[in-house]
Design a protein around this motif. Structure first.
Motif, PDB file in Angstrom:
ATOM      1  N   SER A 235       7.918  -9.481   2.675  1.00 23.39           N
ATOM      2  CA  SER A 235       9.033  -9.465   3.619  1.00 23.39           C
ATOM      3  C   SER A 235      10.337  -9.856   2.931  1.00 23.39           C
ATOM      4  CB  SER A 235       8.748 -10.379   4.815  1.00 23.39           C
ATOM      5  OG  SER A 235       8.581 -11.710   4.394  1.00 23.39           O
TER       6      SER A 235
ATOM      7  N   ILE B 175       1.131   1.867   4.704  1.00 24.46           N
ATOM      8  CA  ILE B 175       0.626   0.525   4.929  1.00 24.46           C
ATOM      9  C   ILE B 175      -0.046   0.104   3.617  1.00 24.46           C
ATOM     10  CG2 ILE B 175       0.306   0.886   7.411  1.00 24.46           C
ATOM     11  CD1 ILE B 175      -2.832   0.289   5.616  1.00 24.46           C
TER      12      ILE B 175
ATOM     13  N   LEU C  67       5.768   5.706  10.107  1.00 23.05           N
ATOM     14  CA  LEU C  67       5.097   4.855   9.130  1.00 23.05           C
ATOM     15  C   LEU C  67       4.761   5.660   7.875  1.00 23.05           C
ATOM     16  CD1 LEU C  67       4.161   1.891   8.996  1.00 23.05           C
ATOM     17  CD2 LEU C  67       1.906   2.669   9.763  1.00 23.05           C
TER      18      LEU C  67
ATOM     19  N   TRP D 281       1.590  -4.547  17.616  1.00 21.94           N
ATOM     20  CA  TRP D 281       1.900  -3.939  16.320  1.00 21.94           C
ATOM     21  C   TRP D 281       2.224  -2.457  16.503  1.00 21.94           C
ATOM     22  CZ3 TRP D 281      -0.170  -0.040  13.228  1.00 21.94           C
ATOM     23  CH2 TRP D 281       0.240  -0.041  11.878  1.00 21.94           C
TER      24      TRP D 281
ATOM     25  N   CYS E 258       4.473  -1.486   6.075  1.00 17.95           N
ATOM     26  CA  CYS E 258       3.885  -2.712   6.595  1.00 17.95           C
ATOM     27  C   CYS E 258       2.749  -3.175   5.695  1.00 17.95           C
ATOM     28  CB  CYS E 258       3.359  -2.496   8.013  1.00 17.95           C
ATOM     29  SG  CYS E 258       2.726  -4.008   8.794  1.00 17.95           S
TER      30      CYS E 258
ATOM     31  N   VAL F 260       5.893  -0.609  15.759  1.00 18.06           N
ATOM     32  CA  VAL F 260       6.016   0.524  14.834  1.00 18.06           C
ATOM     33  C   VAL F 260       6.724   1.682  15.523  1.00 18.06           C
ATOM     34  CG1 VAL F 260       4.762   2.263  13.502  1.00 18.06           C
ATOM     35  CG2 VAL F 260       4.016  -0.123  13.438  1.00 18.06           C
TER      36      VAL F 260
ATOM     37  N   VAL G   1      10.921  -2.542   7.701  1.00 19.59           N
ATOM     38  CA  VAL G   1       9.625  -3.093   7.311  1.00 19.59           C
ATOM     39  C   VAL G   1       9.150  -4.025   8.429  1.00 19.59           C
ATOM     40  CG1 VAL G   1       8.493  -4.694   5.699  1.00 19.59           C
ATOM     41  CG2 VAL G   1      10.004  -2.887   4.832  1.00 19.59           C
ATOM     42  N   LEU G   2       7.865  -3.973   8.731  1.00 17.81           N
ATOM     43  CA  LEU G   2       7.287  -4.849   9.748  1.00 17.81           C
ATOM     44  C   LEU G   2       6.428  -5.913   9.079  1.00 17.81           C
ATOM     45  CD1 LEU G   2       6.568  -5.636  12.660  1.00 17.81           C
ATOM     46  CD2 LEU G   2       4.808  -3.850  12.643  1.00 17.81           C
ATOM     47  N   ASN G   3       6.720  -7.178   9.366  1.00 16.99           N
ATOM     48  CA  ASN G   3       5.876  -8.262   8.865  1.00 16.99           C
ATOM     49  C   ASN G   3       4.960  -8.733   9.977  1.00 16.99           C
ATOM     50  OD1 ASN G   3       4.867 -10.408   7.204  1.00 16.99           O
ATOM     51  ND2 ASN G   3       6.093 -11.785   8.469  1.00 16.99           N
ATOM     52  N   ALA G   4       3.649  -8.561   9.765  1.00 17.83           N
ATOM     53  CA  ALA G   4       2.662  -8.905  10.785  1.00 17.83           C
ATOM     54  C   ALA G   4       1.952 -10.219  10.511  1.00 17.83           C
ATOM     55  CB  ALA G   4       1.623  -7.776  10.896  1.00 17.83           C
TER      56      ALA G   4
ATOM     57  N   VAL H 154       9.234   1.819  12.283  1.00 21.49           N
ATOM     58  CA  VAL H 154       8.833   1.093  11.080  1.00 21.49           C
ATOM     59  C   VAL H 154       8.328   2.068  10.019  1.00 21.49           C
ATOM     60  CG1 VAL H 154       7.136  -0.545  10.156  1.00 21.49           C
ATOM     61  CG2 VAL H 154       8.311  -1.029  12.324  1.00 21.49           C
TER      62      VAL H 154
END
Length: 457
Positions: A158, A220, A217, A179, A191, A183, A143-146, A188
């Protein structure tokens, strides 16, 4: 365990509060989980706030400990540097899960900060499991936390991803091309984004945006602000409807969700309303007819679950909760957002209250009055515009007034444009009619009429 022991030995008791004012990073998660392990409640607050605003929030929280990057003192709270050496691990006395699992700081409609206390226990409940499954957060993925971890969305998603067993890749600060790089590099799968981030990614040159492999991905999820129909449509065309998912809710409310495929059938909707949850009501408190715009209310159970410090929720006579949003429900039960009832400015998913901005300018001796409004902005949804009434005989350079307010306002709350007027801002009743001021200037923008002494930051 070691950090939890550090908190306990510092005097954090069962159900105590720990203020966490740290930037994005492993340390933020480390201290949050240590707080839960110690049977306490984390209060997440921005780490870069003007001293007076941070002091007000900490005073409301009354924490037993403050975790930060700069020494802060409040009451009897113990300050612990977030990067302090890890103590020798020792057995921590067993604690029960805290009765409240998180406290989120927010601006207040009166210009004062407030805290929202989630009374849910600090343990993995069926409700949290349901959020993980509903939003498709992977249980053994990446998981990507932006976003900033002091905002409820990034904090919630997150940490739920960590609880679900996923690896979380964090961004210190959002950058659209970075970003894409993350990914691709980290493969990733999931997100959370706000529409401003989506806009900045989409605004990259096509050759840059399409140069990265983001096939990993799977989804999102976006929320926190209304997403323009054209932008949502563009993302669905780019990623496909199965990978774009939207939610609508407040920090303290249940809400709606809608998949990309469902959205294509109901463009502009934020999802179908479940029975006995959201209602749209007119000024008389009665439910609106399908298609009729009114104020959006959430069920009374929302108020029961949450406790407020420094402010109170907006409730109707039956205890229903309002976030100040206007909208309508179509004949098929789908909710559409129309506008805000309140004067709140939503910039890039962040809530900005005019009263707080006006209070900062009103402190300046040359300012007789200030009105903050939100004007349309392609990138952020709204930009902060301030109308200033300067006292007669005070020819203070506007840059001095801007610098004065900058010392009192966080960067994202600072106005991007200013306007100086000669007449009074308040009516005979002493009220600022922000809606009228905003509507007038939006009409000026539409017709190309210049503002009076308009200045850009």
């Amino acid at each position: 365990d070691a950090r939890a022991g550090q908190l306990v030995s510092s005097g954090v008791a069962q159900d105590g509060r720990v203020a966490i004012a740290l930037p994005n990073g492993v340390g933020h998660h480390e201290w949050v989980f240590a707080t839960w392990k110690a049977g306490a409640t984390p209060c997440i607050i921005p780490h870069r706030l003007p001293a007076n605003e941070l002091s007000e929030i900490i005073a409301l929280a009354t924490p037993a400990a403050i975790i930060g990057t700069e020494a802060r003192q409040s009451g009897d709270a113990v300050f612990i540097a977030g990067d302090s050496p890890l103590p020798v691990r020792q057995a921590t006395p067993p604690r029960q899960p805290a009765s409240s699992w998180k406290i989120v700081a927010s601006g207040g409609s009166t210009g004062r900060p407030k805290l929202i206390v989630d009374r849910g226990p600090a343990e993995l409940t069926a409700g949290l499991e349901g959020i993980i499954d509903l939003l498709g957060i992977p249980r053994d993925g990446t998981v990507l936390n932006a976003g900033p971890l002091y905002h409820n969305g990034p904090f919630l998603f997150s940490n739920l991803a960590l609880i679900a067993g996923s690896r979380v890749v964090g961004m210190n600060r959002f950058d659209p091309e970075e970003w894409l790089k993350l990914v691709e590099r980290e493969r990733v799968e999931w997100c959370f984004l706000v529409p401003t981030m989506m806009h900045r990614i989409w605004s990259l040159p096509a050759e840059v945006r399409l140069a990265y492999d983001i096939s990993s991905l799977k989804r999102i999820v976006h929320m926190a602000a209304a997403c323009p129909v054209w932008l949502k449509s563009a993302w669905i065309d780019w990623l496909g409807p199965d990978r774009v998912f939207e939610g609508y809710a407040g920090t303290e409310t249940p809400g709606t969700t809608i998949s990309g495929a469902e959205w294509l059938k109901k463009p502009g909707s934020v999802g179908r309303v479940a029975p006995d949850t959201i209602t749209v009501r007119g000024p008389d408190g009665l439910e609106c007819q399908p298609g009729e715009i009114g104020e959006i209310f959430f069920p009374p159970t929302s108020a029961d679950r949450f406790h407020y410090i420094g402010s109170a929720p907006t409730l109707d006579a039956s205890g229903r909760v309002s976030l100040g949003d206007m909208g309508y429900i179509d004949p098929d039960g789908y909710l559409y957002l129309a506008d805000r009832r309140t004067d709140m400015i939503i910039r890039g998913g962040a809530n900005i209250y005019p009263a707080e901005i006006e209070a900062a300018f009103d402190e300046h001796p040359a300012v007789a009055g200030a009105a903050a409004i939100g004007l349309p902005c392609e990138e952020f949804g709204h930009r902060v515009h301030v109308i200033l009434q300067v006292r007669a005989g005070n020819e203070v350079p506007i840059k001095n007034v801007i610098a004065f307010a900058a010392d009192r306002l966080a960067a994202y709350k600072r106005p991007e444009t200013y306007e100086i007027i000669d007449g009074p801002l308040r009516d005979d009743a002493g009220k600022i009619r922000r809606s009228a001021l905003r509507d007038e200037r939006i009409e000026w923008l539409r017709t190309g009429k210049p503002f009076q002494q308009a200045i850009e930051r």
